[in-house]
Design a protein around this motif. Structure first.
Motif, PDB file in Angstrom:
ATOM      1  N   LEU A   1       0.826  -1.209   0.000  1.00 34.61           N
ATOM      2  CA  LEU A   1       0.000   0.000   0.000  1.00 34.61           C
ATOM      3  C   LEU A   1       0.860   1.259   0.000  1.00 34.61           C
ATOM      4  O   LEU A   1       0.547   2.239  -0.688  1.00 34.61           O
ATOM      5  CB  LEU A   1      -0.932   0.001   1.209  1.00 34.61           C
ATOM      6  N   ASN A   2       1.954   1.244   0.746  1.00 36.04           N
ATOM      7  CA  ASN A   2       2.878   2.381   0.739  1.00 36.04           C
ATOM      8  C   ASN A   2       3.461   2.602  -0.653  1.00 36.04           C
ATOM      9  O   ASN A   2       3.632   3.742  -1.101  1.00 36.04           O
ATOM     10  CB  ASN A   2       4.015   2.136   1.731  1.00 36.04           C
ATOM     11  N   LYS A   3       3.764   1.508  -1.330  1.00 35.34           N
ATOM     12  CA  LYS A   3       4.401   1.606  -2.640  1.00 35.34           C
ATOM     13  C   LYS A   3       3.452   2.102  -3.728  1.00 35.34           C
ATOM     14  O   LYS A   3       3.876   2.794  -4.659  1.00 35.34           O
ATOM     15  CB  LYS A   3       4.982   0.242  -3.037  1.00 35.34           C
ATOM     16  N   ILE A   4       2.175   1.727  -3.641  1.00 32.57           N
ATOM     17  CA  ILE A   4       1.255   2.129  -4.709  1.00 32.57           C
ATOM     18  C   ILE A   4       0.572   3.469  -4.429  1.00 32.57           C
ATOM     19  O   ILE A   4      -0.060   4.034  -5.325  1.00 32.57           O
ATOM     20  CB  ILE A   4       0.177   1.051  -4.979  1.00 32.57           C
ATOM     21  N   LEU A   5       0.712   3.982  -3.197  1.00 34.66           N
ATOM     22  CA  LEU A   5       0.026   5.228  -2.849  1.00 34.66           C
ATOM     23  C   LEU A   5       0.509   6.424  -3.660  1.00 34.66           C
ATOM     24  O   LEU A   5      -0.297   7.216  -4.161  1.00 34.66           O
ATOM     25  CB  LEU A   5       0.205   5.519  -1.355  1.00 34.66           C
ATOM     26  N   LYS A   6       1.837   6.572  -3.795  1.00 38.74           N
ATOM     27  CA  LYS A   6       2.391   7.797  -4.378  1.00 38.74           C
ATOM     28  C   LYS A   6       1.848   8.082  -5.773  1.00 38.74           C
ATOM     29  O   LYS A   6       1.505   9.227  -6.083  1.00 38.74           O
ATOM     30  CB  LYS A   6       3.921   7.706  -4.437  1.00 38.74           C
ATOM     31  N   ASN A   7       1.783   7.079  -6.602  1.00 41.81           N
ATOM     32  CA  ASN A   7       1.347   7.297  -7.982  1.00 41.81           C
ATOM     33  C   ASN A   7      -0.047   6.729  -8.235  1.00 41.81           C
ATOM     34  O   ASN A   7      -0.306   6.105  -9.257  1.00 41.81           O
ATOM     35  CB  ASN A   7       2.347   6.673  -8.955  1.00 41.81           C
ATOM     36  N   SER A   8      -0.947   6.956  -7.271  1.00 39.30           N
ATOM     37  CA  SER A   8      -2.334   6.516  -7.423  1.00 39.30           C
ATOM     38  C   SER A   8      -3.254   7.715  -7.571  1.00 39.30           C
ATOM     39  O   SER A   8      -3.009   8.778  -6.999  1.00 39.30           O
ATOM     40  CB  SER A   8      -2.765   5.673  -6.222  1.00 39.30           C
ATOM     41  N   ILE A   9      -4.310   7.521  -8.350  1.00 41.22           N
ATOM     42  CA  ILE A   9      -5.323   8.559  -8.547  1.00 41.22           C
ATOM     43  C   ILE A   9      -6.680   7.948  -8.246  1.00 41.22           C
ATOM     44  O   ILE A   9      -7.057   6.940  -8.824  1.00 41.22           O
ATOM     45  CB  ILE A   9      -5.294   9.111  -9.986  1.00 41.22           C
ATOM     46  N   GLY A  10      -7.414   8.564  -7.320  1.00 42.18           N
ATOM     47  CA  GLY A  10      -8.715   8.041  -6.952  1.00 42.18           C
ATOM     48  C   GLY A  10      -8.642   6.656  -6.342  1.00 42.18           C
ATOM     49  O   GLY A  10      -9.585   5.865  -6.456  1.00 42.18           O
ATOM     50  N   GLY A  11      -7.506   6.358  -5.703  1.00 46.66           N
ATOM     51  CA  GLY A  11      -7.361   5.075  -5.036  1.00 46.66           C
ATOM     52  C   GLY A  11      -6.902   3.944  -5.918  1.00 46.66           C
ATOM     53  O   GLY A  11      -6.889   2.780  -5.491  1.00 46.66           O
ATOM     54  N   TYR A  12      -6.493   4.261  -7.163  1.00 46.07           N
ATOM     55  CA  TYR A  12      -6.088   3.222  -8.115  1.00 46.07           C
ATOM     56  C   TYR A  12      -4.749   3.605  -8.726  1.00 46.07           C
ATOM     57  O   TYR A  12      -4.537   4.772  -9.083  1.00 46.07           O
ATOM     58  CB  TYR A  12      -7.152   3.088  -9.208  1.00 46.07           C
ATOM     59  N   PRO A  13      -3.820   2.654  -8.857  1.00 46.51           N
ATOM     60  CA  PRO A  13      -2.481   2.979  -9.370  1.00 46.51           C
ATOM     61  C   PRO A  13      -2.513   3.615 -10.759  1.00 46.51           C
ATOM     62  O   PRO A  13      -3.152   3.092 -11.681  1.00 46.51           O
ATOM     63  CB  PRO A  13      -1.779   1.606  -9.416  1.00 46.51           C
ATOM     64  N   TYR A  14      -1.797   4.720 -10.895  1.00 42.53           N
ATOM     65  CA  TYR A  14      -1.782   5.458 -12.165  1.00 42.53           C
ATOM     66  C   TYR A  14      -1.150   4.625 -13.282  1.00 42.53           C
ATOM     67  O   TYR A  14      -1.563   4.726 -14.447  1.00 42.53           O
ATOM     68  CB  TYR A  14      -1.013   6.768 -11.991  1.00 42.53           C
ATOM     69  N   ALA A  15      -0.175   3.779 -12.950  1.00 39.11           N
ATOM     70  CA  ALA A  15       0.458   2.940 -13.974  1.00 39.11           C
ATOM     71  C   ALA A  15      -0.560   2.012 -14.628  1.00 39.11           C
ATOM     72  O   ALA A  15      -0.491   1.753 -15.840  1.00 39.11           O
ATOM     73  CB  ALA A  15       1.600   2.116 -13.359  1.00 39.11           C
ATOM     74  N   LEU A  16      -1.530   1.521 -13.853  1.00 31.75           N
ATOM     75  CA  LEU A  16      -2.562   0.653 -14.424  1.00 31.75           C
ATOM     76  C   LEU A  16      -3.545   1.446 -15.270  1.00 31.75           C
ATOM     77  O   LEU A  16      -4.054   0.950 -16.276  1.00 31.75           O
ATOM     78  CB  LEU A  16      -3.298  -0.096 -13.313  1.00 31.75           C
ATOM     79  N   LYS A  17      -3.817   2.683 -14.869  1.00 32.75           N
ATOM     80  CA  LYS A  17      -4.658   3.549 -15.700  1.00 32.75           C
ATOM     81  C   LYS A  17      -3.984   3.807 -17.051  1.00 32.75           C
ATOM     82  O   LYS A  17      -4.625   3.761 -18.108  1.00 32.75           O
ATOM     83  CB  LYS A  17      -4.933   4.881 -14.995  1.00 32.75           C
ATOM     84  N   LEU A  18      -2.680   4.081 -17.007  1.00 30.47           N
ATOM     85  CA  LEU A  18      -1.940   4.311 -18.244  1.00 30.47           C
ATOM     86  C   LEU A  18      -1.923   3.058 -19.117  1.00 30.47           C
ATOM     87  O   LEU A  18      -2.068   3.136 -20.346  1.00 30.47           O
ATOM     88  CB  LEU A  18      -0.504   4.740 -17.923  1.00 30.47           C
ATOM     89  N   ALA A  19      -1.729   1.909 -18.480  1.00 32.33           N
ATOM     90  CA  ALA A  19      -1.702   0.655 -19.236  1.00 32.33           C
ATOM     91  C   ALA A  19      -3.032   0.430 -19.941  1.00 32.33           C
ATOM     92  O   ALA A  19      -3.077   0.056 -21.114  1.00 32.33           O
ATOM     93  CB  ALA A  19      -1.384  -0.510 -18.297  1.00 32.33           C
ATOM     94  N   HIS A  20      -4.119   0.671 -19.226  1.00 28.98           N
ATOM     95  CA  HIS A  20      -5.454   0.504 -19.825  1.00 28.98           C
ATOM     96  C   HIS A  20      -5.646   1.442 -21.008  1.00 28.98           C
ATOM     97  O   HIS A  20      -6.110   1.029 -22.080  1.00 28.98           O
ATOM     98  CB  HIS A  20      -6.526   0.768 -18.768  1.00 28.98           C
ATOM     99  N   ASN A  21      -5.280   2.704 -20.820  1.00 35.65           N
ATOM    100  CA  ASN A  21      -5.465   3.692 -21.883  1.00 35.65           C
ATOM    101  C   ASN A  21      -4.603   3.388 -23.102  1.00 35.65           C
ATOM    102  O   ASN A  21      -5.001   3.661 -24.239  1.00 35.65           O
ATOM    103  CB  ASN A  21      -5.142   5.087 -21.365  1.00 35.65           C
ATOM    104  N   ASN A  22      -3.409   2.834 -22.881  1.00 36.41           N
ATOM    105  CA  ASN A  22      -2.498   2.564 -23.991  1.00 36.41           C
ATOM    106  C   ASN A  22      -2.831   1.290 -24.760  1.00 36.41           C
ATOM    107  O   ASN A  22      -2.446   1.149 -25.919  1.00 36.41           O
ATOM    108  CB  ASN A  22      -1.058   2.479 -23.476  1.00 36.41           C
ATOM    109  N   CYS A  23      -3.519   0.346 -24.117  1.00 41.06           N
ATOM    110  CA  CYS A  23      -3.777  -0.919 -24.802  1.00 41.06           C
ATOM    111  C   CYS A  23      -5.204  -1.033 -25.320  1.00 41.06           C
ATOM    112  O   CYS A  23      -5.494  -1.909 -26.152  1.00 41.06           O
ATOM    113  CB  CYS A  23      -3.462  -2.096 -23.886  1.00 41.06           C
TER     114      CYS A  23
END
Length: 278
Positions: free
Chosen positions: A229-251
């Motif tokens: 939770l500490n690791k995913i907090l910094k780059n999360s938006i609305g409680g969800y990791p931003y890297a996964l949002k980017l992955a979804h948008n890119n694929c």
């Protein structure tokens, strides 16, 4: 007909909701509250990558035009892996191909990021995939033990089934608490000792949506999940990791993308062709 359904639904709203909650709703919510561990994560610097896949298709005169993509992307937008295939077949196994691409992307990412976040659930991977793919995924995850599965929704009914739960576990945790933290660790040996799934439901900050976090293996303690939770907090938006949002948008393969693919092959102009994804 729709208006009739809506009118009837309004009349029966309370009756329908009472069925969903069931006679033991309060008892289950009380247990969910008891299972909840309050914890406010603190931001920790970590190099994280998110992985997601997508597929789409349309029928065309007995065949199927399809496309599959998978990407691994860091929180700063750097693309680590970009995989894609398309074709025209009679019966393509798109879900299996997308899963294989995700595993391939994961294999290429585990040595390039401190934390690799996979969109979705280990359950879906183990339930629907070939044995060879499951074995490959296990080997990839255990290489550095830095792969975490995260999903925004969950259908599992493992934690409260002995209490007669009707809805999924996440439903009761949503009603039990709004505070940041995570649920008691649940270990599921359904797929065997080599594929035990350890999971929690978690919330990064007060009133944010719950996410489900799954790890492969057993023997994890609360500190292990606090660290995640500490690791995913910094780059999360609305409680969800931003890297996964980017992955979804890119694929994501949209209907418009598939229309362009059909046009490139001249399929949309063929006599008798079906309009792509009407």
């Amino acid at each position: 007909m729709l208006n009739s359904v809506l009118k009837d639904a309004i009349k029966k709203r309370d009756e329908t909701l009472s069925i969903l909650k069931g006679p033991k709703f309060e008892q289950i919510v009380k247990q969910a509250k008891s299972n909840w561990i309050d914890f406010s994560p603190t931001k920790q610097d970590v190099d994280a990558a998110g992985i997601d896949s997508s597929f789409n298709s349309t029928k065309f005169q007995g065949a199927e035009l399809w496309a599959v993509t998978a990407v691994s992307v860091k929180s700063d937008g750097e693309i680590l892996v970009d995989l894609h295939e398309h074709g025209l077949d009679s019966n393509p196994e798109l879900a299996s191909l997308a899963s294989k691409m995700e595993i391939d992307a994961c294999q290429e990412s585990v040595d390039k990021a401190d934390l690799v976040l996979m969109d979705g659930s280990l359950y879906s991977q183990f339930l629907t995939r070939q044995k060879s793919l499951a074995s490959s995924l296990v080997n990839t995850i255990t290489k550095r033990n830095n792969v975490v599965f995260i999903s925004k929704t969950s259908n599992t009914k493992k934690q409260f089934e002995n209490l007669g739960a009707i809805a999924g576990d996440i439903f009761y945790y949503n009603h039990a608490t709004i505070s940041p933290g995570f649920s008691k660790i649940h270990e599921d040996p359904k797929f065997g000792t080599d594929m035990i799934i350890s999971s929690v439901f978690a919330r990064l900050a007060e009133s944010l949506p719950l996410i489900k976090i799954e790890l492969l293996g057993s023997g994890y303690d609360n500190d292990d999940f606090k660290l995640i939770l500490n690791k995913i907090l910094k780059n999360s938006i609305g409680g969800y990791p931003y890297a996964l949002k980017l992955a979804h948008n890119n694929c994501k393969i949209s209907n418009k993308d598939l229309s362009k693919l059909a046009s490139i092959h001249g399929l949309s102009n063929e006599i008798g062709s079906r309009k792509v994804l009407e």
